[in-house]
Every structure is written in C-alpha cells, then in structure tokens.
Design a protein around this motif. Sequence first.
Motif, PDB file in Angstrom:
ATOM      1  N   LEU A 184      30.887  58.029 134.685  1.00 49.54           N
ATOM      2  CA  LEU A 184      31.615  57.580 133.506  1.00 49.54           C
ATOM      3  C   LEU A 184      32.927  56.906 133.877  1.00 49.54           C
ATOM      4  O   LEU A 184      33.539  57.212 134.903  1.00 49.54           O
ATOM      5  CB  LEU A 184      31.911  58.772 132.583  1.00 49.54           C
ATOM      6  N   ARG A 185      33.360  56.007 133.005  1.00 55.21           N
ATOM      7  CA  ARG A 185      34.691  55.408 133.080  1.00 55.21           C
ATOM      8  C   ARG A 185      35.540  56.041 131.990  1.00 55.21           C
ATOM      9  O   ARG A 185      35.199  55.956 130.809  1.00 55.21           O
ATOM     10  CB  ARG A 185      34.638  53.891 132.874  1.00 55.21           C
ATOM     11  N   ILE A 186      36.638  56.672 132.362  1.00 54.17           N
ATOM     12  CA  ILE A 186      37.527  57.302 131.387  1.00 54.17           C
ATOM     13  C   ILE A 186      38.861  56.566 131.428  1.00 54.17           C
ATOM     14  O   ILE A 186      39.612  56.671 132.401  1.00 54.17           O
ATOM     15  CB  ILE A 186      37.732  58.799 131.688  1.00 54.17           C
ATOM     16  N   ALA A 187      39.135  55.796 130.397  1.00 53.92           N
ATOM     17  CA  ALA A 187      40.392  55.051 130.317  1.00 53.92           C
ATOM     18  C   ALA A 187      41.450  55.928 129.666  1.00 53.92           C
ATOM     19  O   ALA A 187      41.190  56.589 128.653  1.00 53.92           O
ATOM     20  CB  ALA A 187      40.197  53.767 129.515  1.00 53.92           C
ATOM     21  N   TYR A 188      42.656  55.939 130.237  1.00 53.94           N
ATOM     22  CA  TYR A 188      43.719  56.793 129.715  1.00 53.94           C
ATOM     23  C   TYR A 188      45.034  56.027 129.705  1.00 53.94           C
ATOM     24  O   TYR A 188      45.200  54.997 130.362  1.00 53.94           O
ATOM     25  CB  TYR A 188      43.855  58.064 130.558  1.00 53.94           C
ATOM     26  N   GLY A 221      29.128  51.043 125.723  1.00 51.65           N
ATOM     27  CA  GLY A 221      28.319  50.979 126.930  1.00 51.65           C
ATOM     28  C   GLY A 221      27.597  52.262 127.284  1.00 51.65           C
ATOM     29  O   GLY A 221      26.859  52.301 128.270  1.00 51.65           O
ATOM     30  N   LEU A 222      27.800  53.333 126.505  1.00 52.23           N
ATOM     31  CA  LEU A 222      27.169  54.623 126.787  1.00 52.23           C
ATOM     32  C   LEU A 222      26.249  54.959 125.632  1.00 52.23           C
ATOM     33  O   LEU A 222      26.645  55.582 124.643  1.00 52.23           O
ATOM     34  CB  LEU A 222      28.251  55.708 126.962  1.00 52.23           C
ATOM     35  N   ASP A 223      25.002  54.552 125.736  1.00 54.95           N
ATOM     36  CA  ASP A 223      24.055  54.709 124.632  1.00 54.95           C
ATOM     37  C   ASP A 223      23.228  55.979 124.809  1.00 54.95           C
ATOM     38  O   ASP A 223      22.005  55.937 124.963  1.00 54.95           O
ATOM     39  CB  ASP A 223      23.161  53.473 124.532  1.00 54.95           C
ATOM     40  N   ALA A 248      31.862  48.139 118.656  1.00 57.12           N
ATOM     41  CA  ALA A 248      30.450  47.811 118.863  1.00 57.12           C
ATOM     42  C   ALA A 248      29.590  48.745 118.017  1.00 57.12           C
ATOM     43  O   ALA A 248      29.907  49.938 117.876  1.00 57.12           O
ATOM     44  CB  ALA A 248      30.088  47.964 120.336  1.00 57.12           C
ATOM     45  N   PRO A 249      28.503  48.245 117.433  1.00 55.05           N
ATOM     46  CA  PRO A 249      27.644  49.119 116.629  1.00 55.05           C
ATOM     47  C   PRO A 249      27.176  50.364 117.385  1.00 55.05           C
ATOM     48  O   PRO A 249      27.124  51.461 116.823  1.00 55.05           O
ATOM     49  CB  PRO A 249      26.464  48.203 116.267  1.00 55.05           C
ATOM     50  N   THR A 250      26.851  50.220 118.674  1.00 53.25           N
ATOM     51  CA  THR A 250      26.408  51.381 119.456  1.00 53.25           C
ATOM     52  C   THR A 250      27.511  52.427 119.554  1.00 53.25           C
ATOM     53  O   THR A 250      27.244  53.640 119.467  1.00 53.25           O
ATOM     54  CB  THR A 250      25.980  50.947 120.866  1.00 53.25           C
ATOM     55  N   TRP A 295      37.882  57.314 123.797  1.00 52.06           N
ATOM     56  CA  TRP A 295      36.732  58.210 123.708  1.00 52.06           C
ATOM     57  C   TRP A 295      35.571  57.730 124.575  1.00 52.06           C
ATOM     58  O   TRP A 295      35.310  56.524 124.662  1.00 52.06           O
ATOM     59  CB  TRP A 295      36.246  58.318 122.267  1.00 52.06           C
ATOM     60  N   LEU A 296      34.893  58.657 125.203  1.00 51.47           N
ATOM     61  CA  LEU A 296      33.646  58.320 125.874  1.00 51.47           C
ATOM     62  C   LEU A 296      32.725  57.639 124.867  1.00 51.47           C
ATOM     63  O   LEU A 296      32.517  58.127 123.758  1.00 51.47           O
ATOM     64  CB  LEU A 296      32.961  59.588 126.408  1.00 51.47           C
ATOM     65  N   GLY A 297      32.157  56.508 125.254  1.00 50.77           N
ATOM     66  CA  GLY A 297      31.251  55.789 124.366  1.00 50.77           C
ATOM     67  C   GLY A 297      31.920  54.779 123.465  1.00 50.77           C
ATOM     68  O   GLY A 297      31.235  54.027 122.770  1.00 50.77           O
TER      69      GLY A 297
END
Length: 340
Positions: free
Chosen positions: A45-49, A112-114, A254-256, A106-108
């Motif tokens: 995962l990529r976690i941006a902070y 990009g995290l479906d 993004a819709p996802t 948030w994750l997702g």
Amino acid sequence: MSLTDTQAFAAPASCYAPCETAATDAGRGVLLQRLTLRHAGLRELRIAYEWQGPADAPVIIVAGGISAHRHIAASAAYPEAGWWDAQAGADRALDSTRFRLLAIDWLGSDGGLDVAIDSADQADAVAAVLDHLDVRRAFAFVGCSYGAMVGLQFAARHGARLGRLVAISGADRPHPYASAWRSLQRGIVALGCSESGRREALSLARQLAMLSYRTPEEFAARFDAPVQLVDGVARCASADYLESCGTRYVARTAPTAFLRLSESIDLHAVAAETIAVPCVVVAIDEDRLVPLHTLEALAGKLGARCRLERFSSPFGHDAFLTEPARIAAILTDALCGGAA
C-alpha cells in the motif's frame, strides 16, 4: 526529530502557552507499507500523510469523513485551504503552534485499491505512519464521522499508543437506516456503465448523500421558494446547491474510491468494551446518519472512561464542519485535560 514517550503522551504544560519550539513546521510523505487488510489479505500500500506543527510537540491524529484527506489546514508550507481550517492551525482549537497535527489520505481514496476496505485497516495505516515517524504514542486522536469510526478502531487496536480520543458523530456500528442510504448511493454509481455515466451517477449519489448529511429543517430555512418551471422542467430551489455539491465531488473523487470507502463505513464494527483510553463522544441531536441513541449506547459501553457531549444543530451530521464555535469549545476542553 523523533518523539519520546513523554513528549508524545503528555499534554502541554499549559494549553494556552506555546511549546518551546517557536517555529511551526510541516511535511508530507508517502509510506510504502505492506499491511494485512481485514477482508483482502496482505497488500502493498501507499499511505500518504501530512503533518504540521513543532516537531517536539504532542501529536494529535486528525481524521474526517470519507471525502477528507491529509491536508487538514493551510500552512506556510502548504497554503491551500484544508478541509478543517475552522479548527486546525495557529491559535485554533487544534493549535499547530502547540501540537503536531498528523493526518493521512484514506486507503483507497485515490481509486487505485479496488478491494473491500475496513475502518480497522485505516487504523493500522495510521499506526504504520506513527512507526515511520518514530512516534511511540499520540497525545490524542480527533475523528469526525468516518474518522471517528477509525479513531474508535485505533483506540481498540492500538490503545497503548493513544492518550485520549475525541469521536465526533461516529459510532461503534453503522446504523441500519444509514447503511440503507449508502447502499442506494452505491447502487446509483454502479448503474452507470460508461465512464461518462459513472461520473454522472457519482454526482447523483453525492447529491443524495448531502440530504443525509443535513436536515429537513435546514432545507426549509434555506430553500423555501416554490418549485419553478425552467425550460419546461420543474426545478426545486435546492437544485443548484445539490448539483454544485455533486460537481465538486466528481472533480476530486474516483467512482471506485467512493464505492470502496462507502462500503468501509458499513463494514465498520468495533468492540467498544475493549477501549481503555479516555474518550469524549460528541453527538448532534438532529444527526440522521449517526442518531443520538447510537452514541448514547456507545457512551454506555465505554463507561466511566467516556464523557458524552451533545448539542442541537439544524446542520445535522455536518455540524462538525458548520458549527465551528461549538466544536472548538468541545475540542479545547477535551484536549486541555477534560477528556473524561
């Protein structure tokens, strides 16, 4: 600069005196981290902070709804408006000259995290960022809406790393009626087949969501004009407002991301009885997404370590954004020694 246990956990000597470090710093980063997600297994995962405030100040984790992000408030380094400028920044309730404020995307949230995402996964992502920044314990976690759910998960899963929790408009379980509302929103988005259709559907879903965030009383006061025929089509007084909300949301979401984060709210469940840190739970009488009785029940499960704060607002669930003076008073009291 890393924080010691004492620095990260203890409150400032005075809530009205700045830390010895005069400069307010800020920083952003992206952590690449392997986490085992509750429903989707091990993932890279990529976690941006982002953080702002003196590097040696007590750390406060700040989290908002599913449309919130790591940029809480404007700073010298990042001057664009944040999602909670009313409460965060120099000389605000979340004072960036006295505290080090930390938030994540948030994750997702980038679409990009479906896979199924859980509030527990978000809490573990926050813990991973604390590890990355060498922060052993945070002074407080302040969460609103979905962020309050994540805060409850963090307190349950990583309680030894937390001094206190302020949970605004978020319970230990989603309310069944609110879950039905969100399910309908997701159905609208899923109905769109083409990319154009998906984005139009996402706009409609956001407009429907806005009705659940606010109250009939507010709409009666703001949009009491009669329905008008415009180009032969009946148009209610709130149509421009709702369409504007939908357009702004589609431009950044993004819709996802919407589908997975909306699901995440409904997958949320935490054993409140396992939470040992002092808590302030904030309830809005008119909140239709997180009804008062669910937060009264949560406070009962938390017991003596919890104080319930409630007030009335025509803005309902969105009061954490639209009632700055009331929220600021609660935060100031909670963070200056009155957590429980």
